[in-house]
Design an enzyme around this catalytic site. Structure first.
Site, PDB file in Angstrom:
ATOM      1  N   ARG A 194       7.145  20.452   5.886  1.00 53.28           N
ATOM      2  CA  ARG A 194       7.073  20.379   4.409  1.00 53.28           C
ATOM      3  C   ARG A 194       8.402  20.795   3.777  1.00 53.28           C
ATOM      4  O   ARG A 194       8.761  20.362   2.681  1.00 53.28           O
ATOM      5  CB  ARG A 194       5.912  21.256   3.877  1.00 53.28           C
ATOM      6  CG  ARG A 194       5.814  21.267   2.364  1.00 53.28           C
ATOM      7  CD  ARG A 194       4.445  21.695   1.837  1.00 53.28           C
ATOM      8  NE  ARG A 194       3.939  22.905   2.439  1.00 53.28           N
ATOM      9  CZ  ARG A 194       4.392  24.145   2.180  1.00 53.28           C
ATOM     10  NH1 ARG A 194       5.367  24.313   1.318  1.00 53.28           N
ATOM     11  NH2 ARG A 194       3.879  25.192   2.778  1.00 53.28           N
TER      12      ARG A 194
ATOM     13  N   TYR B  23       5.441   3.044 -16.344  1.00 60.06           N
ATOM     14  CA  TYR B  23       4.270   2.858 -15.483  1.00 60.06           C
ATOM     15  C   TYR B  23       3.140   3.752 -16.004  1.00 60.06           C
ATOM     16  O   TYR B  23       3.364   4.943 -16.282  1.00 60.06           O
ATOM     17  CB  TYR B  23       4.661   3.230 -14.050  1.00 60.06           C
ATOM     18  CG  TYR B  23       3.510   3.224 -13.086  1.00 60.06           C
ATOM     19  CD1 TYR B  23       2.726   2.089 -12.915  1.00 60.06           C
ATOM     20  CD2 TYR B  23       3.196   4.359 -12.339  1.00 60.06           C
ATOM     21  CE1 TYR B  23       1.661   2.086 -12.046  1.00 60.06           C
ATOM     22  CE2 TYR B  23       2.135   4.365 -11.456  1.00 60.06           C
ATOM     23  CZ  TYR B  23       1.360   3.225 -11.317  1.00 60.06           C
ATOM     24  OH  TYR B  23       0.305   3.235 -10.455  1.00 60.06           O
TER      25      TYR B  23
ATOM     26  N   ASP C 196      13.942   5.928 -13.746  1.00 62.16           N
ATOM     27  CA  ASP C 196      13.069   5.348 -12.717  1.00 62.16           C
ATOM     28  C   ASP C 196      13.652   3.970 -12.400  1.00 62.16           C
ATOM     29  O   ASP C 196      13.600   3.039 -13.214  1.00 62.16           O
ATOM     30  CB  ASP C 196      11.626   5.253 -13.245  1.00 62.16           C
ATOM     31  CG  ASP C 196      10.652   4.766 -12.173  1.00 62.16           C
ATOM     32  OD1 ASP C 196      11.094   4.047 -11.248  1.00 62.16           O
ATOM     33  OD2 ASP C 196       9.454   5.080 -12.267  1.00 62.16           O
TER      34      ASP C 196
ATOM     35  N   LYS D  97       7.737   0.287  -3.204  1.00 68.02           N
ATOM     36  CA  LYS D  97       8.122  -1.049  -3.681  1.00 68.02           C
ATOM     37  C   LYS D  97       9.282  -1.619  -2.862  1.00 68.02           C
ATOM     38  O   LYS D  97       9.187  -1.734  -1.664  1.00 68.02           O
ATOM     39  CB  LYS D  97       8.439  -0.987  -5.176  1.00 68.02           C
ATOM     40  CG  LYS D  97       7.498  -0.115  -5.976  1.00 68.02           C
ATOM     41  CD  LYS D  97       6.047  -0.566  -5.911  1.00 68.02           C
ATOM     42  CE  LYS D  97       5.177   0.329  -6.772  1.00 68.02           C
ATOM     43  NZ  LYS D  97       3.817   0.435  -6.358  1.00 68.02           N
TER      44      LYS D  97
HETATM   45  N1  LCS Z   1       7.326   4.118 -11.065  1.00 70.93           N
HETATM   46  C1  LCS Z   1       7.135   2.789 -11.213  1.00 70.93           C
HETATM   47  C2  LCS Z   1       8.115   2.008 -12.019  1.00 70.93           C
HETATM   48  C3  LCS Z   1       6.050   2.163 -10.608  1.00 70.93           C
HETATM   49  O1  LCS Z   1       5.918   0.853 -10.748  1.00 70.93           O
HETATM   50  C4  LCS Z   1       5.146   2.953  -9.856  1.00 70.93           C
HETATM   51  C5  LCS Z   1       3.956   2.355  -9.192  1.00 70.93           C
HETATM   52  C6  LCS Z   1       5.373   4.324  -9.743  1.00 70.93           C
HETATM   53  C7  LCS Z   1       6.478   4.878 -10.355  1.00 70.93           C
HETATM   54  C8  LCS Z   1       4.455   5.217  -8.933  1.00 70.93           C
HETATM   55  O2  LCS Z   1       4.681   4.987  -7.590  1.00 70.93           O
HETATM   56  P1  LCS Z   1       3.582   5.230  -6.420  1.00 70.93           P
HETATM   57  O3  LCS Z   1       3.069   6.600  -6.590  1.00 70.93           O
HETATM   58  O4  LCS Z   1       2.513   4.218  -6.617  1.00 70.93           O
HETATM   59  O5  LCS Z   1       4.372   5.042  -5.192  1.00 70.93           O
HETATM   60  N2  LCS Z   1       3.635   1.083  -9.666  1.00 70.93           N
HETATM   61  C9  LCS Z   1       2.571   0.398  -9.376  1.00 70.93           C
HETATM   62  C10 LCS Z   1       2.273  -0.840  -9.957  1.00 70.93           C
HETATM   63  O6  LCS Z   1       2.931  -1.410 -10.812  1.00 70.93           O
HETATM   64  N3  LCS Z   1       1.165  -1.315  -9.442  1.00 70.93           N
HETATM   65  O7  LCS Z   1       0.616  -0.449  -8.544  1.00 70.93           O
HETATM   66  C11 LCS Z   1       1.483   0.709  -8.435  1.00 70.93           C
END
Ligand code: LCS
Length: 402
Positions: A60, A113, A185, A210
């Site tokens: 961790r 998001y 972001d 992504k």
């Molecule tokens: N930031 C952006 C721009 C995102 O699109 C997402 C997830 C996150 C942060 C959070 O990331 P995660 O915890 O899911 O790895 N976006 C998503 C979307 O557009 N559809 O499903 C998840």
């Protein structure tokens, strides 16, 4: 030999942070699947805990596979250091928790998001944190929203799912003037297409779920800082809140990153063809894609992005029913949330990713009922266009039937 940081991004994605294993000659970084690391003796343990001696203690807190990933993305983003996290949201929350105290105020992009917004409005507000979600694509709105207690400027560009674009260097200037950190972001672009730290941002985050991983098989995130103090603060928060990534997930992301350039190039070239097709289609009201001159922030995109990317949103005629018809009639393009994978994904934000955001706030942020988000993958562009053409055709039939 040249330092890796002076090499091209195509070289960095394959080699940064990844040396041949000195013990075995292993070409790929091994998965150090262990929760803990043995000390040679009590003195060794004490020195590692006090920081006198470098070395691993507990996964961790740090792990060699995770470190390789952190170093790789740090080099790609041209930062000081990185912290890989168990998800993109874990990265977002580590930043919020590290820099916001009771009574502080955050300014953020209205179309971020969904959960990045909702967590502030519903959870951090319980601890007395104030917020303003504004259209950060308009710098005057950003400046106007800053208050004496503003401690964080957080932007997402391009934003999810409106693809609205915020001027990073313009925001960096405002943040500098008010002595607050600017966090970007960068999920929609990946470091191949945009490097916010080079444009004046202080911290970059990614959902590595992504483009960085790129194969829709891992959930992960990362934070990259430009300076040591921010890194130390974030590390303390992340380690103690337990948001660290697992070594196997880190290894999978490292493997995915090796093909980042190839994947993004192919997806982006497909996306350009699809955006042009959609823009000329009679059943499409409008298309938001940074590669099209019709994008309201086309000039800013050209200035700060090395390419338009693989994400677009479009509004089909027939509103919510029209959007649903498209999603129910695509075959190769998969109806699923998430983005940045090797396969094309389509989704309807109003009923899916942004369903937790109240309708009024959604519409204010430009997320209309009929908006469809498309993440273009690496398939044959003609097959993708044929798929969309067939689905759009169904709207016509449905409207006629009505
Ligand atoms: N930031 C952006 C721009 C995102 O699109 C997402 C997830 C996150 C942060 C959070 O990331 P995660 O915890 O899911 O790895 N976006 C998503 C979307 O557009 N559809 O499903 C998840």
């Amino acid at each position: 030999m040249k330092d890796i940081s002076d090499m091209g991004l195509e070289t960095k994605v394959i080699h940064a942070g990844q040396e041949v294993d000195p013990h075995t000659g292993c070409v790929t970084v091994p998965i150090y699947q262990t929760s803990t690391f043995a000390f040679k003796n009590a003195e060794d343990g004490a020195e590692k805990f006090s920081g006198k001696k470098k070395g691993y203690i507990y996964t961790r807190i740090g792990n060699p596979t995770i470190k390789a990933l952190e170093e790789c993305v740090t080099v790609l983003e041209n930062g000081y250091a990185g912290l890989a996290t168990s998800s993109g949201m874990s990265a977002v929350n580590a930043v919020y928790t590290a820099f916001l105290d009771r009574g502080d105020h955050i300014v953020s992009t209205s179309a971020v998001y969904g959960p990045s917004r909702v967590v502030i409005e519903r959870e951090y507000s319980r601890f007395g944190i104030e917020y303003s979600f504004v259209k950060t694509e308009n710098l005057e709105e950003v400046e106007k929203a800053i208050k004496p207690n503003t401690k964080l400027l957080f932007i997402e560009t391009p934003a999810n799912p409106t693809i609205s674009i915020t001027d990073i260097s313009g925001c960096a200037e405002i943040a500098r003037k008010h002595n607050i950190p600017l966090v970007v972001d960068n999920t929609f672009m990946s470091p191949y297409l945009q490097r916010p730290l080079e444009l004046g941002a202080d911290i970059v985050i990614h959902s590595m779920t992504k483009f960085l991983n790129g194969h829709s098989d891992v959930v992960a995130g990362i934070i990259i800082t430009k300076d040591k103090e921010h890194y130390k603060r974030l590390k303390k928060v992340l380690v103690n809140f337990g948001g660290t990534i697992d070594p196997t997930q880190a290894w999978l992301v490292l493997r995915g990153i090796k093909t980042l350039v190839l994947r993004v190039e192919k997806s982006q070239s497909n996306a350009m063809k699809i955006a042009e097709f959609l823009e000329n289609h009679p059943k499409v009201e409008w298309v938001r894609y940074p590669g099209l001159k019709s994008h309201p922030q086309y000039e800013i995109a050209k200035k700060q992005q090395d390419g338009p990317g693989a994400l677009m949103s479009f509004e089909v005629k027939g509103g919510i029913a029209g959007g649903k018809t498209v999603m129910d009639n695509v075959n190769i393009i998969t109806l699923a949330v998430s983005l940045g994978g090797i396969e094309s994904l389509i989704q309807h934000p109003a009923s899916m990713t942004h369903s937790t955001v109240p309708k009024e706030e959604r519409e204010e942020a430009g997320i209309t009922d009929g908006l469809v988000r498309l993440s273009v993958g690496c398939e044959d562009s003609k097959d993708l266009i044929d798929d969309l053409a067939g689905a759009l055709e169904k709207i016509k039939l449905q409207l006629k039937d009505n």
